[in-house]
Design an enzyme around this catalytic site. Structure first.
Site, PDB file in Angstrom:
ATOM      1  N   ASN A   9      68.606  36.703  69.863  1.00 57.49           N
ATOM      2  CA  ASN A   9      67.279  36.718  69.249  1.00 57.49           C
ATOM      3  C   ASN A   9      67.256  35.601  68.208  1.00 57.49           C
ATOM      4  O   ASN A   9      67.845  35.742  67.138  1.00 57.49           O
ATOM      5  CB  ASN A   9      67.039  38.093  68.600  1.00 57.49           C
ATOM      6  CG  ASN A   9      65.727  38.149  67.837  1.00 57.49           C
ATOM      7  OD1 ASN A   9      64.923  37.218  67.887  1.00 57.49           O
ATOM      8  ND2 ASN A   9      65.518  39.245  67.115  1.00 57.49           N
ATOM      9  N   TRP A  10      66.578  34.519  68.554  1.00 55.23           N
ATOM     10  CA  TRP A  10      66.575  33.347  67.662  1.00 55.23           C
ATOM     11  C   TRP A  10      65.644  33.533  66.475  1.00 55.23           C
ATOM     12  O   TRP A  10      65.599  32.709  65.573  1.00 55.23           O
ATOM     13  CB  TRP A  10      66.197  32.090  68.447  1.00 55.23           C
ATOM     14  CG  TRP A  10      67.180  31.700  69.520  1.00 55.23           C
ATOM     15  CD1 TRP A  10      68.380  32.316  69.802  1.00 55.23           C
ATOM     16  CD2 TRP A  10      67.074  30.608  70.460  1.00 55.23           C
ATOM     17  NE1 TRP A  10      69.011  31.676  70.850  1.00 55.23           N
ATOM     18  CE2 TRP A  10      68.237  30.626  71.276  1.00 55.23           C
ATOM     19  CE3 TRP A  10      66.116  29.626  70.696  1.00 55.23           C
ATOM     20  CZ2 TRP A  10      68.452  29.692  72.301  1.00 55.23           C
ATOM     21  CZ3 TRP A  10      66.325  28.702  71.708  1.00 55.23           C
ATOM     22  CH2 TRP A  10      67.482  28.731  72.494  1.00 55.23           C
ATOM     23  N   LYS A  11      64.849  34.580  66.474  1.00 51.26           N
ATOM     24  CA  LYS A  11      63.885  34.862  65.399  1.00 51.26           C
ATOM     25  C   LYS A  11      63.033  33.614  65.133  1.00 51.26           C
ATOM     26  O   LYS A  11      62.770  32.852  66.063  1.00 51.26           O
ATOM     27  CB  LYS A  11      64.607  35.393  64.163  1.00 51.26           C
ATOM     28  CG  LYS A  11      65.492  36.608  64.514  1.00 51.26           C
ATOM     29  CD  LYS A  11      66.000  37.371  63.334  1.00 51.26           C
ATOM     30  CE  LYS A  11      66.847  38.545  63.804  1.00 51.26           C
ATOM     31  NZ  LYS A  11      67.355  39.365  62.729  1.00 51.26           N
ATOM     32  N   HIS A  92      61.403  45.744  67.187  1.00 46.96           N
ATOM     33  CA  HIS A  92      62.398  45.190  66.259  1.00 46.96           C
ATOM     34  C   HIS A  92      62.048  45.633  64.840  1.00 46.96           C
ATOM     35  O   HIS A  92      60.873  45.680  64.463  1.00 46.96           O
ATOM     36  CB  HIS A  92      62.437  43.663  66.363  1.00 46.96           C
ATOM     37  CG  HIS A  92      63.644  43.088  65.677  1.00 46.96           C
ATOM     38  ND1 HIS A  92      63.738  43.007  64.311  1.00 46.96           N
ATOM     39  CD2 HIS A  92      64.822  42.642  66.180  1.00 46.96           C
ATOM     40  CE1 HIS A  92      64.935  42.504  63.992  1.00 46.96           C
ATOM     41  NE2 HIS A  92      65.613  42.276  65.112  1.00 46.96           N
ATOM     42  N   GLU A  94      62.134  44.183  62.112  1.00 49.46           N
ATOM     43  CA  GLU A  94      61.360  43.222  61.319  1.00 49.46           C
ATOM     44  C   GLU A  94      59.870  43.342  61.640  1.00 49.46           C
ATOM     45  O   GLU A  94      59.026  43.177  60.760  1.00 49.46           O
ATOM     46  CB  GLU A  94      61.889  41.795  61.565  1.00 49.46           C
ATOM     47  CG  GLU A  94      63.231  41.606  60.872  1.00 49.46           C
ATOM     48  CD  GLU A  94      64.184  40.638  61.551  1.00 49.46           C
ATOM     49  OE1 GLU A  94      63.745  39.832  62.388  1.00 49.46           O
ATOM     50  OE2 GLU A  94      65.395  40.697  61.237  1.00 49.46           O
ATOM     51  N   GLU A 164      69.874  48.878  66.429  1.00 49.75           N
ATOM     52  CA  GLU A 164      70.112  47.906  65.362  1.00 49.75           C
ATOM     53  C   GLU A 164      69.929  48.587  64.006  1.00 49.75           C
ATOM     54  O   GLU A 164      68.787  48.690  63.512  1.00 49.75           O
ATOM     55  CB  GLU A 164      69.123  46.743  65.473  1.00 49.75           C
ATOM     56  CG  GLU A 164      69.209  45.974  66.774  1.00 49.75           C
ATOM     57  CD  GLU A 164      68.664  44.557  66.626  1.00 49.75           C
ATOM     58  OE1 GLU A 164      69.427  43.625  66.877  1.00 49.75           O
ATOM     59  OE2 GLU A 164      67.496  44.393  66.255  1.00 49.75           O
ATOM     60  N   GLY A 170      71.532  40.935  59.511  1.00 50.03           N
ATOM     61  CA  GLY A 170      71.533  39.760  58.645  1.00 50.03           C
ATOM     62  C   GLY A 170      72.267  39.963  57.337  1.00 50.03           C
ATOM     63  O   GLY A 170      72.123  39.169  56.405  1.00 50.03           O
ATOM     64  N   SER A 210      74.663  41.912  62.564  1.00 49.84           N
ATOM     65  CA  SER A 210      75.851  41.170  62.113  1.00 49.84           C
ATOM     66  C   SER A 210      76.983  41.181  63.137  1.00 49.84           C
ATOM     67  O   SER A 210      78.159  41.265  62.774  1.00 49.84           O
ATOM     68  CB  SER A 210      76.332  41.695  60.757  1.00 49.84           C
ATOM     69  OG  SER A 210      75.315  41.523  59.785  1.00 49.84           O
ATOM     70  N   GLY A 231      71.575  38.097  66.347  1.00 51.52           N
ATOM     71  CA  GLY A 231      70.682  37.234  65.575  1.00 51.52           C
ATOM     72  C   GLY A 231      71.413  35.964  65.165  1.00 51.52           C
ATOM     73  O   GLY A 231      71.548  35.019  65.947  1.00 51.52           O
ATOM     74  N   GLY A 232      71.915  35.951  63.941  1.00 52.26           N
ATOM     75  CA  GLY A 232      72.530  34.747  63.367  1.00 52.26           C
ATOM     76  C   GLY A 232      73.525  34.037  64.285  1.00 52.26           C
ATOM     77  O   GLY A 232      73.469  32.813  64.450  1.00 52.26           O
TER      78      GLY A 232
END
Ligand code: 13P
Length: 253
Positions: A9-11, A92, A94, A164, A170, A210, A231-232
């Site tokens: 997930n590149w956000k 998600h 977010e 998640e 993150g 993470s 993510g990251g």
């Protein structure tokens, strides 16, 4: 047998050039046997990535449930389907938090995705205070009950679940393998109650939060963890390459 999946997930990150480059790199990665890889780029780059992808599937991070109409700024599942998009993230944390997406709205998104043959990755997970007060299993089960369990068994079979925990997203603070496995077992047994053992056994339940080359191997080795929503670490080709590699998936299994 359920699919093993690693999804990036590149956000809201990367320039167009960077996204194209990362997409090329991901498509060149040495992907372990039987592992399905998805990327979820920002909406603007979805078509580019789709056109550039041969080895991996491309999904969208969001979509609107109506097919078309006066919904300024939105993109529909129907439009995504036409662009060749294969999957979509729904629920998600977010989006739940910053865009106030309710369980009822997520339900509509799920239905729309399924109508258009787009695979939903349904995200669930608890905030820190719920983890700390000990009600996290019930909290996540309720998210499933309110947004997902209206689906017929046939429809449910199309979806992927991503657990998640919000406190792990993150933050560099990942769930322990025990915490992840406990939740994944609870999710699977709740699915089993609803749809039966066979469907539950065939549902992929991913972990996200993470997840990185240092912890993926032990997380992916948990019996009920079928991969990760990353993510990251999905933004760094060298790290994502480790997560999709055969080594990460085989040594502990
Ligand atoms: P991080 O891997 O950066 O914690 O993000 C997880 C996530 O939100 C994936 O959807």
């Amino acid at each position: 047998m359920r699919s093993k999946i690693v999804a990036g997930n590149w956000k809201m990150n990367l320039s167009q050039i960077q996204a194209q480059e990362l997409c090329r790199e991901v498509n060149r990665m040495n992907i372990g046997p039987g592992i399905e890889v998805y990327i979820f780029p920002p909406m603007l780059y979805v078509s580019d990535c789709r056109n550039q992808s041969t080895a991996v599937k491309v999904g969208a991070q969001n979509a609107y449930p109506e097919d078309n109409g006066a919904y300024t700024g939105e993109v529909s599942m129907w439009q995504l389907k036409e662009a060749g998009v294969e999957a979509v993230l729904i629920g998600h944390s977010e989006r739940r938090e910053y865009f106030r997406e309710s369980n009822e709205f997520l339900k509509q998104k799920l239905d729309a995705a399924l109508v258009h043959g787009i695979k939903p990755f349904f995200c669930c997970g608890e905030p820190l205070e719920i983890r700390e007060n000990g009600t996290f299993l019930d909290y996540v089960k309720k998210q499933l009950e309110e947004s997902v369990f209206h689906l017929s068994a046939e429809a449910f079979k199309q979806i992927v679940i991503a657990y998640e925990p919000i406190w792990a997203i993150g933050t560099g603070r990942t769930a322990s393998t025990e915490q992840a496995e406990e939740m994944h077992v609870a999710i699977r047994s709740r699915i089993s109650e609803q749809y039966g053992k066979e469907i539950a056994e065939n549902t992929s339940v991913l972990y996200g939060g993470s997840c990185n080359p240092g912890n993926a191997q032990s997380l992916f080795a948990c019996e009920n963890v079928d991969g990760g929503l990353i993510g990251g670490a999905s933004l760094k080709a060298s790290e994502f390459a480790v997560l999709v590699s055969e080594e990460t998936w085989t040594i502990l299994n």
